[in-house]
Design a protein around this motif. Sequence first.
Motif, PDB file in Angstrom:
ATOM      1  N   HIS A   7      35.705  -8.456  18.375  1.00 48.98           N
ATOM      2  CA  HIS A   7      35.877  -8.022  19.764  1.00 48.98           C
ATOM      3  C   HIS A   7      35.066  -8.900  20.691  1.00 48.98           C
ATOM      4  N   GLY A   9      36.236  -8.589  24.266  1.00 48.53           N
ATOM      5  CA  GLY A   9      36.873  -8.243  25.529  1.00 48.53           C
ATOM      6  C   GLY A   9      36.017  -7.379  26.422  1.00 48.53           C
ATOM      7  N   ARG A  10      36.433  -7.291  27.678  1.00 49.38           N
ATOM      8  CA  ARG A  10      35.765  -6.442  28.642  1.00 49.38           C
ATOM      9  C   ARG A  10      36.800  -5.850  29.569  1.00 49.38           C
ATOM     10  N   ILE A  12      39.036  -4.995  32.947  1.00 51.89           N
ATOM     11  CA  ILE A  12      39.745  -5.846  33.890  1.00 51.89           C
ATOM     12  C   ILE A  12      39.254  -5.609  35.304  1.00 51.89           C
ATOM     13  N   SER A 101      46.256  -1.800  29.864  1.00 53.75           N
ATOM     14  CA  SER A 101      46.948  -2.943  30.427  1.00 53.75           C
ATOM     15  C   SER A 101      47.609  -2.448  31.707  1.00 53.75           C
ATOM     16  N   TYR A 126      46.339  -6.317  26.206  1.00 46.61           N
ATOM     17  CA  TYR A 126      45.469  -5.172  26.421  1.00 46.61           C
ATOM     18  C   TYR A 126      44.002  -5.585  26.366  1.00 46.61           C
ATOM     19  N   ASN A 127      43.194  -4.922  27.207  1.00 43.40           N
ATOM     20  CA  ASN A 127      41.744  -4.977  27.112  1.00 43.40           C
ATOM     21  C   ASN A 127      41.271  -3.802  26.280  1.00 43.40           C
ATOM     22  N   ASN A 129      37.796  -1.573  25.783  1.00 46.54           N
ATOM     23  CA  ASN A 129      36.468  -1.291  26.296  1.00 46.54           C
ATOM     24  C   ASN A 129      35.900  -0.116  25.526  1.00 46.54           C
ATOM     25  N   ARG A 148      37.394 -13.647  27.859  1.00 46.22           N
ATOM     26  CA  ARG A 148      37.555 -12.379  27.172  1.00 46.22           C
ATOM     27  C   ARG A 148      38.735 -12.487  26.222  1.00 46.22           C
ATOM     28  N   TYR A 150      42.121 -10.826  24.711  1.00 46.42           N
ATOM     29  CA  TYR A 150      43.199  -9.874  24.990  1.00 46.42           C
ATOM     30  C   TYR A 150      43.921  -9.574  23.683  1.00 46.42           C
ATOM     31  N   THR A 412      49.277 -13.300  29.752  1.00 43.66           N
ATOM     32  CA  THR A 412      48.224 -12.797  30.625  1.00 43.66           C
ATOM     33  C   THR A 412      47.959 -13.816  31.719  1.00 43.66           C
ATOM     34  N   ASP A 436      43.321  -9.515  36.592  1.00 36.86           N
ATOM     35  CA  ASP A 436      44.273 -10.004  35.606  1.00 36.86           C
ATOM     36  C   ASP A 436      45.472  -9.074  35.554  1.00 36.86           C
TER      37      ASP A 436
END
Length: 646
Positions: A7, A9-10, A12, A101, A126-127, A129, A148, A150, A412, A436
């Motif tokens: 992982h 990601g963070r 959006i 998303s 998709y993010n 979190n 990040r 996705y 994206t 995004d």
Amino acid sequence: MGKTMNHEGRGINESSGSIRAGIMLRAQAYACGRKPFTPRPATMLRAGLSCSVLITCALLLCGTGTSASAQTDDAAQGTITGRVIDEAGQPIADARISVYSPRRQSNITSDTDGQFTTDKLPRSTYNVNVFAPSYFDPANLAADPAERTYYQPGDTVTIRLHKGGIITGRVTNAAGEPLVAVRVAAIRVRPLAGQAARTAAQNLRPFERVTDDRGIYRIYGLLPGVYLVSAGGQGAAGFSLRPSPYDDDAPTFYPATTRDGATEVSVQAGQEATDIDIHYRGEPGHAVSGAIGNTGAVAANSSISVSLVSVGLNYPIGSRFLSGRDNDQSFVFTGIADGDYDLVAEQFSREGRSTAGSQRVRVRGQDVTGLKLTLAPLAAVAGRVLLDAAPPTAAWPEQCQRKLNSSVSETTIIARRERDQGADAALNPGGGKLADTAPDDKGEFALRGLAPGRFRLDVRPPGPDWYIRTATLAPAPAPAAPNNKRAPPSAPTAAAANNSNPLVDGLTLAAGTQVSGLTLTLAPGAAALQGRVAPAGAGAGAALPDLQVYLVPAERERADDALRYVVAHVRADGTFAFSHLAPGRYHLIMRPIIARESGADEPLTMPFPDAQTRAQLRRDIETTETIALQPCQRLNDHVLRYAPKN
């Protein structure tokens, strides 16, 4: 076919900084026309989601209109699964995971083994979190908030959280007696020495706790960084778990001073900063109040966030939420110390931000009242993504003999606002600085609610076998001429209609600018290159400087194709990586990174070098290595030898 990954990601649209999850509940209530309620303490401790994400998600939960999660069964394509673990690899149970998303949001909880699975998701990006009490996601310390990962349905992800830092101490009055139920805030003002600066590290909302009957507070789950600690005031969210006699006081900063004289506290991951005792001054604060001036610009099904942002430290000390259904669009902040602030209002609808307004406020020894905030439209960028058809299978090399099972909706598009010169002194305009989105099934997309300024666009193709072939922006249509007279020349929208390439040159957006006609064409057959840089000759044991590796097209007919010039940063271990490359021949050029000014937080590299850099690279290609990349080729472990120029 799904993939497994770590992982990174963070959330959006991270332009307003971290905010407590309880604010989402209040924003949802306002947007849906219901009376807000006070959330439980556990819901108020979350950090990591931006204000814009929370309000937008809240609006999507309203009972009217079409929800983003109202998808048909035909649109559902798969799930994202994963596991949440700690630094030692042990599972973290009951972690809250948000997978979202522009098309769907899924909120789930990890089981006793740390595992989670979403419901069925439509094809998109998709993010992910994650929040667990006392932990933080190290991805939030990334050098660039646009860096990040996705995810797509079918992916499996491992999310490794780290134990957060702790600040604890005691709050006492002038007589040394403990103060009970006074709010204490920890405000992250910058990263630790050696950590990369990042734009999103600014505008972070304070972590807040309340003292117990001994006057003791304990704030945990903190990101590593340098903090200011204060006691008193109403709190950033603008609503309290319970009324406090200290809500209208100006904050007292550790150890017993104003913000300007505060002592900083360094916090390491998993470590505890103790005895951060505050001797409370008990000085009354001032009020800042006003109203939205042009209420006709407020949509009934929207919510308005009004924030008071401290200039210099650049963190919001308070936020108030208004419902578009209310006739009274007034706000008040109490417990405000002398200083300079930006008052920023942003209107949110189901489509995201729509309008914003701001003004500078100077508090000097008295209340500031009667302010009028005027909302104005924010900028937007719209366009379409096209996927080229793959050539006949027989015409492809062996590594491309597979089906390109990608959907345009898995692309994206990221927009990131460049930092203005002298931004610390400039008025915060409101609006998104990082946004995004993903196209719909027809390839159409829109980035809305953007702040005025210059934006860079980053396009992530739907899979590893796709690259960006062209990026064009149609000129803005000329205004209609009355009485069939010849229309006067029109100014270019966003100054980007005349750009040679919008991905390379960026987009300059004025307030309210609506850019359309951006067309991104992606082609199959992308190659990838990974390798490492090693010192050459007698300097084999020497440390490498900060380097960038450039790819420059070797074919003469590609010399003017700006998308064929790409750059990658050499990591601390000497490795580098390029992906989504157009097949062809390239020169490889290494250059040291020019030192940036202290405190600068721009990304180390941009995906495509500017025209001046491209011209310089063309002059250096005679003595460089050349490499040929075939369609769908994955070239790994390529070694480059670096010898500094004398």
